[in-house]
Design a protein around this motif. Structure first.
Motif, PDB file in Angstrom:
ATOM      1  N   ARG A  22     -15.463  79.463  37.739  1.00 59.43           N
ATOM      2  CA  ARG A  22     -14.217  78.903  37.214  1.00 59.43           C
ATOM      3  C   ARG A  22     -13.066  79.365  38.088  1.00 59.43           C
ATOM      4  O   ARG A  22     -13.094  80.467  38.632  1.00 59.43           O
ATOM      5  N   LEU A  23     -12.072  78.501  38.192  1.00 64.76           N
ATOM      6  CA  LEU A  23     -10.896  78.869  38.969  1.00 64.76           C
ATOM      7  C   LEU A  23      -9.693  78.170  38.360  1.00 64.76           C
ATOM      8  O   LEU A  23      -9.766  76.993  38.014  1.00 64.76           O
ATOM      9  N   GLY A  24      -8.596  78.900  38.226  1.00 57.44           N
ATOM     10  CA  GLY A  24      -7.362  78.287  37.745  1.00 57.44           C
ATOM     11  C   GLY A  24      -6.507  77.873  38.927  1.00 57.44           C
ATOM     12  O   GLY A  24      -6.361  78.621  39.886  1.00 57.44           O
ATOM     13  N   LEU A  25      -5.981  76.635  38.890  1.00 58.00           N
ATOM     14  CA  LEU A  25      -5.083  76.169  39.942  1.00 58.00           C
ATOM     15  C   LEU A  25      -3.711  75.965  39.309  1.00 58.00           C
ATOM     16  O   LEU A  25      -3.554  75.121  38.424  1.00 58.00           O
ATOM     17  N   ALA A  26      -2.722  76.753  39.739  1.00 58.48           N
ATOM     18  CA  ALA A  26      -1.382  76.606  39.178  1.00 58.48           C
ATOM     19  C   ALA A  26      -0.680  75.453  39.875  1.00 58.48           C
ATOM     20  O   ALA A  26      -0.632  75.392  41.103  1.00 58.48           O
ATOM     21  N   VAL A  27      -0.172  74.504  39.081  1.00 59.08           N
ATOM     22  CA  VAL A  27       0.525  73.345  39.634  1.00 59.08           C
ATOM     23  C   VAL A  27       1.867  73.210  38.917  1.00 59.08           C
ATOM     24  O   VAL A  27       2.096  73.840  37.881  1.00 59.08           O
ATOM     25  N   ASP A  28       2.764  72.377  39.464  1.00 57.55           N
ATOM     26  CA  ASP A  28       4.073  72.213  38.840  1.00 57.55           C
ATOM     27  C   ASP A  28       4.036  71.220  37.690  1.00 57.55           C
ATOM     28  O   ASP A  28       4.652  71.421  36.667  1.00 57.55           O
ATOM     29  N   GLU A  29       3.316  70.115  37.915  1.00 60.41           N
ATOM     30  CA  GLU A  29       3.422  69.010  36.974  1.00 60.41           C
ATOM     31  C   GLU A  29       2.096  68.257  36.940  1.00 60.41           C
ATOM     32  O   GLU A  29       1.388  68.207  37.945  1.00 60.41           O
ATOM     33  N   LEU A  30       1.796  67.672  35.788  1.00 65.76           N
ATOM     34  CA  LEU A  30       0.610  66.811  35.704  1.00 65.76           C
ATOM     35  C   LEU A  30       1.107  65.381  35.613  1.00 65.76           C
ATOM     36  O   LEU A  30       1.918  65.066  34.762  1.00 65.76           O
TER      37      LEU A  30
END
Lengths: 194, 682
Positions: free
Chosen positions: B614-622
């Protein structure tokens, strides 16, 4: 497709235009000044009298030329798709009718510029695209590749015998020639787009 | 069971026809195919209704008929008798289905089952192979099925000629032309094989090469073929090949049609229809069709946007009815596209058994060479995967099996000392799991030697000596896939051949798959591969990071969470978050891609996963979801990390598709120095 009225309607010229896939708004007036192409007659001529066709373009005030046969198309320069963590001289990529085509900063590759231009990513972060800038898409062994140039000039014919060799170690420049009053630096594509 | 009774009756009828036809020594293929088909449906029906005995019988009969069909067995009296008795027993079993068969019936069924199986095993002497006399290129020979080869032999045996020709049809309606042609030919010729033809420049056309058997003259064939075929070639048996101009021949045909006698006994209609219902299509052609569908999808999305805009309240320029019409059309188009897409995807799917069978043979050879005794058990061969993935899988699987034989399974004597069975056991299992298929390669050998792995890792500089103490479990096993291990002489003391597990890892990553290892010292090792069902078209989650748009393949998205900044833990330069009690490493895409980072009070984190990772990807917006056809970056950009390709979202918007497997690798530190390598030209 609307063509400038100055273009003569000879079939060979039409073929040539198609091969270049000019954008409808592209300026092709210089092509009309060309004598008819001589393909097919060339092999009969002696080797040193052979004329080679080059496409010349400007880059940082100098004039360069690449073999015309390798150029697949000329595109009006536009903002590219940014590749994260790309290393110079890769500028970005283009989706060229389904083929992902990398575009390189030729000026940087030839050591003419120090900083890579910013032409990929969100428009507000990019440098303005100069009106005359073009992307030359060329055929290479590893697939099509684009070169960002300042201005496309002309198709020139250079007699093979008149090409002056350059000392080895000149990088991608493999010869010098003159066309009219202009000095041309001839580039080898596989070396520029190493 | 009424349907079973009906099928059994039909089977009996065809069997009688077969008996009548068989007297002359000639087994009509159409009748035989029909009998075979009925036995096959009977087997399916019986299995469906839990009629075990009947299913077994039907299966045995089907086997026997298959051998007849392929010419491996001659139709003789005992065979005919057994089949006839089978029909009778099917009737009885079907009638007794409610109450269950009595002991006498069961005993009779069992004895027949034995006879059928015995008959199937009688080897038939095969006469000198006529097929070798036929001037067919090895290219064609290699793709012919056993049945097709048998029919070619039969054709020659009957002293008929094998003809070969190419047809070219438009892509949109070739499925009508082909049966029509078979129909027209049926009175005089048997269509033996339909092969993909040479590449055509025209993207809207499809080309087939047909082999037919016929005793009819050129003129008759030419007349039947004329609208479709330009040139007809006899595949010569001994002499040179004859080329015939069809148009010229057809002219002659018109003048002398009646003069030509019909030499071939007219076969019953549809000689091959269900026995060989597959048309081999070049995978590239399917790819092209898939791409076309992908483009259509984009058009559909555009239509949708138009319709949405036109039906929005407050729009005055267009009548609302226009928007409603548009919306209706758009829905219909989308529905059709769905059907087309799933049909095309199905056409690409092939069972894994294709690879498994090939591996069986290789395993036997490798085991013999290595001096190991072992059995390979395969399960789940019926699980289907995209043809391209199946093709690409045989190398990695062979790598893993070879690895297990060389390093895993102990020598027979060693196994006996360890109180293990002398013969080692390798299992190759496939099972579907949602949008993925999981393939396991398991051995009961000595397991991964942790101490030795650490030693080599330290030697190769993959691990600092002080780190070596802490490494265990998954982190330890991941070391096996690091590039440094390729050249490692061997993990086990036994063999000198270091098999490059990193190659397996890379191959799988290219297929958007991941690999995982589990190992218990002394008990064995299990490699688990998780692969997507298809690569052709995926849904993507569109995200925004520092003003850039990226797509994440939705099949890799596990969940999406919104977190406050305080939820991010940081340790030794690596960040992680806690998702319902589990610690998940976190990558800020903006930071990874060296983009200006925006400041957020709350962050959207897309948790992606492949297999157990598992890996979390931090993004600004969906931004939403979209269908996309991913185009690979190509040879020049092969070294770009973390990007799988480029997709067009319609509206001339091009986005990069993230390579989840590679990002997980980076997030877990499995790909050291990934940042340093990037896109140099070439």
């Amino acid at each position: 497709m609307t063509k400038p009225a100055t273009v003569r309607r000879s079939p060979s010229l039409a073929d040539r235009l198609r091969a270049f896939r000019y954008q409808p708004d592209e300026d092709v007036s210089f092509l009309s000044a060309l004598p008819p192409p001589t393909h097919g007659q060339m092999p009969l001529a002696p080797v040193d009298a052979e004329l080679r066709e080059y496409l010349s373009f400007e880059l940082e005030e100098a004039t360069y030329a690449v073999p015309l046969g390798a150029v697949l198309e000329i595109l009006r320069a536009r903002l590219l798709v940014e590749i994260p963590r790309a290393q110079a001289p890769l500028l970005g990529v283009l989706d060229l009718r389904g083929t992902v085509t990398p575009v390189y900063d030729l000026g940087l590759g030839l050591g003419l510029r120090e900083h890579i231009r910013k032409v990929a990513g969100p428009p507000e972060e990019c440098d303005p695209v100069p009106k005359e800038a073009r992307i030359l898409v060329a055929r290479t062994a590893a697939g099509p590749a684009g070169m960002w140039v300042d201005r496309v000039r002309d198709v020139v014919r250079v007699a093979a015998a008149s090409i002056q060799p350059v000392p080895p170690g000149a990088g991608a420049v493999v010869g010098r020639a003159t066309a009219g009053d202009k000095a041309l630096l001839l580039l080898e594509l596989e070396r520029v787009l190493r | 069971m009424a349907e079973a009774v009906e099928t059994a009756e039909a089977l009996g009828r065809e069997l009688v026809r077969l008996d009548a036809g068989g007297e002359g020594g000639e087994t009509p293929p159409a009748v035989l195919n029909a009998v075979f088909r009925h036995a096959h449906s009977l087997k399916g029906l019986a299995a469906l209704y839990g009629q075990g005995m009947m299913a077994e019988l039907a299966h045995a009969a089907e086997d026997l008929l298959d051998r007849l069909r392929l010419g491996r067995l001659r139709l003789r009296e005992p065979v005919m008798d057994a089949l006839s008795e089978g029909v009778e027993l099917f009737h009885r079993l079907a009638t007794a289905a409610e109450s269950g068969p009595d002991a006498a019936l069961l005993a009779r069924s069992k004895s027949l089952l034995g006879r059928l199986e015995q008959l199937s095993q009688v080897p038939e002497r095969i006469s000198a192979d006529l097929l070798t006399k036929l001037e067919l290129s090895s290219e064609i020979r290699s793709v012919l099925t056993e049945y097709e080869e048998h029919r070619l032999r039969e054709t020659l045996r009957r002293r008929a000629l094998v003809w070969r020709f190419e047809v070219r049809w438009a892509l949109e309606d070739f499925d009508q032309h082909l049966p029509a042609l078979v129909e027209r030919l049926s009175p005089m010729a048997e269509v033996i094989a339909t092969l993909p033809g040479h590449a055509v420049d025209d993207p809207t056309a499809i080309c087939f090469e047909l082999l037919i058997g016929s005793a009819a003259g050129e003129e008759r064939l030419a007349a039947a073929l004329l609208p479709d075929v330009g040139q007809l070639t006899v595949v010569p048996v001994r002499k040179r090949r004859a080329r015939v101009d069809l148009a010229q021949l057809a002219g002659r045909e018109e003048r002398g049609a009646e003069a030509e006698p019909d030499l071939v006994p007219a076969e019953a209609e549809g000689p091959l229809r269900s026995a060989s219902r597959t048309v081999r299509v070049d995978i590239e052609r399917l790819d092209a069709m898939m791409n076309a569908v992908g483009e259509l999808r984009l058009i559909a999305a555009n239509l949708q946007r138009l319709a949405d805009g036109a039906t929005a309240p407050g729009v005055v320029q267009l009548p609302r009815a226009f928007g409603a019409d548009l919306l209706k059309d758009q829905r219909q188009m989308a529905r059709r596209l769905d059907a087309l897409q799933s049909g095309l995807l199905d056409a690409r799917m092939v069972p894994l058994a294709q690879v498994f069978e090939r591996l069986q043979r290789l395993v036997r050879r490798v085991a013999r060479e290595a001096g190991k005794e072992l059995d390979l058990v395969t399960r789940g061969g019926e699980v289907e995967l995209d043809k391209l993935i199946v093709e690409e899988l045989s190398d990695p699987l062979m790598h893993l099996l070879r690895n297990a034989i060389d390093h895993g399974i102990e020598a027979p004597s060693e196994r006996e000392q360890l109180a293990k069975p002398r013969r080692g056991r390798l299992t190759l299992t496939a099972r579907p799991s949602g949008a993925h298929v999981v393939i396991e390669v398991r051995d009961d050998g000595r397991g991964v030697n942790a101490a030795r792995v650490k030693e080599v890792a330290v030697e190769r500089g993959l691990l600092a000596p002080e780190q070596a103490l802490d490494v265990s479990g998954r982190a330890l096993h991941r070391l096996l896939f690091s590039p440094g291990f390729t050249t490692a002489r061997s993990i086990s003391p036994l063999s000198g051949r270091g098999v490059g597990l990193d190659v397996v890892h890379t191959n799988l990553a290219r297929l958007s798959g991941v690999i995982d290892v589990e190992s218990v010292a002394g008990l064995g090792t299990c490699f688990r591969l998780t692969l997507p069902l298809t690569l052709a078209m995926v849904r993507g989650l569109i995200v925004r990071v520092s003003g850039r748009t990226y797509a994440i393949p939705l099949n890799a998205v596990v969940e999406i969470v919104a977190l406050g900044g305080e939820a991010i833990q940081s340790r030794a330069g690596r960040e992680s978050i806690s998702v319902r009690g589990t610690t998940v490493p976190l990558i800020r895409l903006a930071r990874l891609f060296r983009l200006p980072e925006a400041d957020h009070a709350r962050r959207n984190v897309v948790v992606v996963g492949l297999a157990q990772e598992r890996l979390g990807l931090a993004v600004d917006e969906l931004l939403g979801q979209a269908d996309m056809v991913t185009k690979p970056l190509g040879e020049r950009l092969a070294r770009v990390q973390g990007i799988a390709g480029v997709a067009d979202l319609g509206n001339r918007r091009t986005v990069l598709v993230l390579d989840v497997a590679a990002l997980i690798g980076e997030g877990l530190g499995a790909a050291p120095g990934a940042d340093a390598r990037a896109a140099l030209p070439g």
